[in-house]
Design a protein around this motif. Sequence first.
Motif, short mmCIF file in Angstrom:
data_model
loop_
_atom_site.label_atom_id
_atom_site.label_comp_id
_atom_site.label_asym_id
_atom_site.label_seq_id
_atom_site.Cartn_x
_atom_site.Cartn_y
_atom_site.Cartn_z
N LEU A 133 0.84 -1.19 0.00
CA LEU A 133 0.00 0.00 0.00
C LEU A 133 0.88 1.23 0.00
O LEU A 133 1.89 1.29 0.71
CB LEU A 133 -0.90 0.02 1.24
N ASP A 134 0.48 2.23 -0.77
CA ASP A 134 1.19 3.50 -0.79
C ASP A 134 0.83 4.27 0.48
O ASP A 134 -0.34 4.54 0.75
CB ASP A 134 0.79 4.30 -2.03
N ALA A 135 1.83 4.62 1.27
CA ALA A 135 1.59 5.31 2.53
C ALA A 135 1.02 6.71 2.34
O ALA A 135 0.52 7.30 3.29
CB ALA A 135 2.89 5.41 3.33
N LEU A 136 1.09 7.24 1.13
CA LEU A 136 0.69 8.64 0.89
C LEU A 136 -0.70 8.77 0.27
O LEU A 136 -1.13 9.90 0.01
CB LEU A 136 1.73 9.34 0.03
N VAL A 137 -1.39 7.67 0.02
CA VAL A 137 -2.75 7.78 -0.52
C VAL A 137 -3.74 7.91 0.62
O VAL A 137 -3.40 7.72 1.80
CB VAL A 137 -3.11 6.57 -1.41
N LEU A 138 -4.99 8.23 0.29
CA LEU A 138 -6.01 8.39 1.31
C LEU A 138 -6.22 7.08 2.08
O LEU A 138 -6.21 6.00 1.49
CB LEU A 138 -7.33 8.81 0.67
N PRO A 139 -6.42 7.17 3.40
CA PRO A 139 -6.69 5.96 4.18
C PRO A 139 -7.88 5.16 3.65
O PRO A 139 -7.87 3.92 3.69
CB PRO A 139 -6.96 6.50 5.59
N SER A 140 -8.90 5.84 3.16
CA SER A 140 -10.06 5.13 2.63
C SER A 140 -9.69 4.28 1.42
O SER A 140 -10.24 3.18 1.23
CB SER A 140 -11.16 6.13 2.25
N ASP A 141 -8.75 4.76 0.60
CA ASP A 141 -8.29 3.97 -0.54
C ASP A 141 -7.49 2.74 -0.08
O ASP A 141 -7.58 1.66 -0.68
CB ASP A 141 -7.43 4.83 -1.47
N GLN A 142 -6.71 2.91 0.98
CA GLN A 142 -5.96 1.78 1.53
C GLN A 142 -6.92 0.71 2.05
O GLN A 142 -6.75 -0.48 1.79
CB GLN A 142 -5.05 2.25 2.66
N VAL A 143 -7.94 1.15 2.80
CA VAL A 143 -8.91 0.21 3.37
C VAL A 143 -9.63 -0.55 2.25
O VAL A 143 -9.81 -1.76 2.32
CB VAL A 143 -9.93 0.95 4.26
N ALA A 144 -10.02 0.17 1.20
CA ALA A 144 -10.73 -0.46 0.08
C ALA A 144 -9.86 -1.54 -0.57
O ALA A 144 -10.34 -2.63 -0.91
CB ALA A 144 -11.14 0.59 -0.94
N LYS A 145 -8.58 -1.25 -0.74
CA LYS A 145 -7.67 -2.23 -1.37
C LYS A 145 -7.50 -3.46 -0.48
O LYS A 145 -7.46 -4.59 -0.98
CB LYS A 145 -6.32 -1.58 -1.66
N VAL A 146 -7.42 -3.25 0.82
CA VAL A 146 -7.25 -4.37 1.74
C VAL A 146 -8.52 -5.23 1.77
O VAL A 146 -8.46 -6.46 1.70
CB VAL A 146 -6.91 -3.87 3.16
N LEU A 147 -9.68 -4.60 1.84
CA LEU A 147 -10.92 -5.36 1.90
C LEU A 147 -11.18 -6.13 0.62
O LEU A 147 -11.83 -7.17 0.62
CB LEU A 147 -12.10 -4.42 2.19
N ALA A 148 -10.64 -5.62 -0.50
CA ALA A 148 -10.83 -6.31 -1.79
C ALA A 148 -10.12 -7.66 -1.84
O ALA A 148 -10.40 -8.47 -2.72
CB ALA A 148 -10.34 -5.42 -2.92
N THR A 149 -9.20 -7.92 -0.90
CA THR A 149 -8.50 -9.21 -0.89
C THR A 149 -9.41 -10.36 -0.48
O THR A 149 -9.11 -11.52 -0.77
CB THR A 149 -7.32 -9.17 0.11
N GLY A 150 -10.50 -10.04 0.24
CA GLY A 150 -11.36 -11.10 0.75
C GLY A 150 -10.83 -11.77 2.00
O GLY A 150 -11.34 -12.82 2.42
N TRP A 151 -9.83 -11.18 2.65
CA TRP A 151 -9.25 -11.78 3.84
C TRP A 151 -10.12 -11.61 5.08
O TRP A 151 -9.89 -12.26 6.09
CB TRP A 151 -7.88 -11.16 4.14
N PHE A 152 -11.09 -10.71 5.03
CA PHE A 152 -11.84 -10.33 6.22
C PHE A 152 -13.32 -10.60 6.06
O PHE A 152 -13.87 -10.53 4.95
CB PHE A 152 -11.66 -8.83 6.50
N SER A 153 -13.97 -10.88 7.19
CA SER A 153 -15.43 -10.90 7.25
C SER A 153 -15.87 -9.53 7.75
O SER A 153 -15.34 -9.02 8.74
CB SER A 153 -15.92 -11.98 8.22
N LEU A 154 -16.85 -8.92 7.06
CA LEU A 154 -17.31 -7.60 7.45
C LEU A 154 -18.25 -7.70 8.63
O LEU A 154 -18.97 -8.68 8.82
CB LEU A 154 -18.01 -6.92 6.27
N ARG A 155 -18.26 -6.64 9.43
CA ARG A 155 -19.21 -6.57 10.55
C ARG A 155 -20.61 -6.38 9.99
O ARG A 155 -20.80 -5.69 8.99
CB ARG A 155 -18.86 -5.41 11.47
N SER A 156 -21.56 -6.96 10.64
CA SER A 156 -22.94 -6.83 10.19
C SER A 156 -23.52 -5.49 10.63
O SER A 156 -23.00 -4.85 11.52
CB SER A 156 -23.77 -7.96 10.77
#
Length: 279
Positions: free
Chosen positions: A256-279
């Motif tokens: 992840l690029d440390a200089l991009v928006l945190p929301s963009d970082q979160v979106a890229k991480v969640l796109a991996t499918g590694w996590f279950s989202l909170r309901s």
Amino acid sequence: MDQAAPSAFASRRRGKAGTRDRSAVWRALPAARPSRTRGTGRGPAAGARLIARAVILHRPCTPRHAIAVVGPSASGKSTLCKSLCQVARVRLVECDAHYLSREACPTFDLASLPWPGGSLPSPLAARGNADTNVPEAIDWGSVRAELQSAMKEAADADEVVLVDGMLLLADHPGAHSVHKLCRETILITPNHHDERAVHTLMMRKFTRSHLGKPSYAERGLAEVDYKVYWDMFVWPKWKEHGVLRAGSFDKSPLQLDALVLPSDQVAKVLATGWFSLRS
């Protein structure tokens, strides 16, 4: 088998003795139950289903996996982890909570650096010579113990454990013992070949208040002095124990690029499918 298992297996129960709740797994595998309306359920397919069921019922419960989150100071590791805690089923282990006392840390002679004014600036003199940028400054045994405990608890809650630490990639036996428990690695860093990007991160660190402490700028340190501290102490340590170690492992990290928006970082991480989202 865990990665290929149907979503029904994602909800796991454990009894008081740490074994699987057989009724829960039984309900999750309707195809493995002998049919009450279709005869005995015999045949190759039924046999395979029963074998799969037996394996799952008698396989010991494995802790939910962990993910290392690694990056230099001020890269946004903590921000990313806290953001993921809000939207995904995760729990957090922070290596910052396991530093040795400053008296027990290795030391670095800051006065030996080529300071523009000829001597060590007072805000850095007040900091002392403790070197917290090396793996020897962390009690890795206590990090590992906390991580193992968190992984066992996460197995019951269908959670992923995030391990936030700058030095998790270091060539050090303690760091190895923790990092090998992590299934994936997230690396947050600017392009270390891009001087402008590195300078941007330096200024973020220079002007950032952290853990209740005022920034170096607020403490009266001149930017020119902080640049010496960064260029000759902080950044070389990160390169040695962090970004230049990223290629030393069998599996490449998610970068992840440390200089991009945190929301963009979160979106890229969640796109991996590694996590279950909170309901």
